[in-house]
Design an enzyme around this catalytic site. Structure first.
Site, PDB file in Angstrom:
ATOM      1  N   ARG A 159       0.090   7.372  -6.088  1.00  0.00           N
ATOM      2  CA  ARG A 159      -0.475   7.948  -4.876  1.00  0.00           C
ATOM      3  C   ARG A 159      -2.002   7.797  -4.915  1.00  0.00           C
ATOM      4  O   ARG A 159      -2.616   7.972  -5.965  1.00  0.00           O
ATOM      5  CB  ARG A 159      -0.083   9.414  -4.758  1.00  0.00           C
ATOM      6  N   ASP A 160      -2.582   7.478  -3.771  1.00  0.00           N
ATOM      7  CA  ASP A 160      -4.038   7.353  -3.674  1.00  0.00           C
ATOM      8  C   ASP A 160      -4.675   8.731  -3.833  1.00  0.00           C
ATOM      9  O   ASP A 160      -4.173   9.716  -3.280  1.00  0.00           O
ATOM     10  CB  ASP A 160      -4.410   6.744  -2.317  1.00  0.00           C
ATOM     11  N   ILE A 161      -5.765   8.817  -4.588  1.00  0.00           N
ATOM     12  CA  ILE A 161      -6.421  10.117  -4.813  1.00  0.00           C
ATOM     13  C   ILE A 161      -7.254  10.541  -3.605  1.00  0.00           C
ATOM     14  O   ILE A 161      -7.678  11.687  -3.530  1.00  0.00           O
ATOM     15  CB  ILE A 161      -7.287  10.117  -6.092  1.00  0.00           C
ATOM     16  N   ASN A 199      -7.682  -4.638   0.686  1.00  0.00           N
ATOM     17  CA  ASN A 199      -9.127  -4.701   0.876  1.00  0.00           C
ATOM     18  C   ASN A 199      -9.628  -5.826  -0.028  1.00  0.00           C
ATOM     19  O   ASN A 199      -9.219  -5.916  -1.185  1.00  0.00           O
ATOM     20  CB  ASN A 199      -9.802  -3.385   0.487  1.00  0.00           C
ATOM     21  N   HIS A 246      -4.843  -4.717  -5.335  1.00  0.00           N
ATOM     22  CA  HIS A 246      -3.885  -3.660  -5.043  1.00  0.00           C
ATOM     23  C   HIS A 246      -3.639  -3.615  -3.544  1.00  0.00           C
ATOM     24  O   HIS A 246      -4.492  -3.993  -2.748  1.00  0.00           O
ATOM     25  CB  HIS A 246      -4.344  -2.294  -5.568  1.00  0.00           C
ATOM     26  N   MET A 247      -2.459  -3.176  -3.189  1.00  0.00           N
ATOM     27  CA  MET A 247      -2.036  -3.099  -1.800  1.00  0.00           C
ATOM     28  C   MET A 247      -1.859  -1.629  -1.430  1.00  0.00           C
ATOM     29  O   MET A 247      -1.264  -0.866  -2.186  1.00  0.00           O
ATOM     30  CB  MET A 247      -0.722  -3.867  -1.624  1.00  0.00           C
ATOM     31  N   HIS A 248      -2.371  -1.257  -0.284  1.00  0.00           N
ATOM     32  CA  HIS A 248      -2.218   0.106   0.220  1.00  0.00           C
ATOM     33  C   HIS A 248      -0.959   0.183   1.084  1.00  0.00           C
ATOM     34  O   HIS A 248      -0.733  -0.680   1.928  1.00  0.00           O
ATOM     35  CB  HIS A 248      -3.427   0.498   1.081  1.00  0.00           C
TER      36      HIS A 248
END
Length: 113
Positions: A29-31, A87, A100-102
């Protein structure tokens, strides 16, 4: 890269809770989430960013997309829909230089850019 945060996570040097994992990538999970569901799909192999992708990375990239599909199911956004985004470079908001992929979802997403 020895001091890359994502490489250190993969090696177990930085504790992290993984949402899912396969032989090519892991998801966390993104912080700093931008949506109710915001996970990062991170390849285990260090690739600095999308500019460095070569044909030899095809299996790693396929593994990332398959894992993203699994994460979407686990996180409950498979049916309503989700966004996948990369990004590339500092101007795009890349803060960790490891490909990395969101995966974003959990609400209606507006246009980006």
């Amino acid at each position: 890269m020895q001091d890359c945060l994502f490489c250190r996570m993969h090696r177990g040097e930085v504790p992290v809770t993984k949402v899912a994992e396969n032989s090519h990538a892991f998801a966390i999970r993104d912080i700093n989430p931008r949506a109710p569901i915001h996970c990062l799909i991170i390849p285990k192999a260090h690739i600095d960013n999308a500019r460095d992708i070569e044909w030899s990375h095809a299996e790693v990239l396929a593994g990332m997309f398959v894992l993203a599909k699994d994460v979407a199911r686990v996180e409950g956004v498979w049916e309503p829909g989700y966004r996948l985004a990369f990004n590339v470079g500092d101007a795009a908001g890349m803060t960790i230089h490891h490909l990395h992929m969101h995966l974003l979802g959990g609400r209606r997403l507006g246009p980006e850019g």
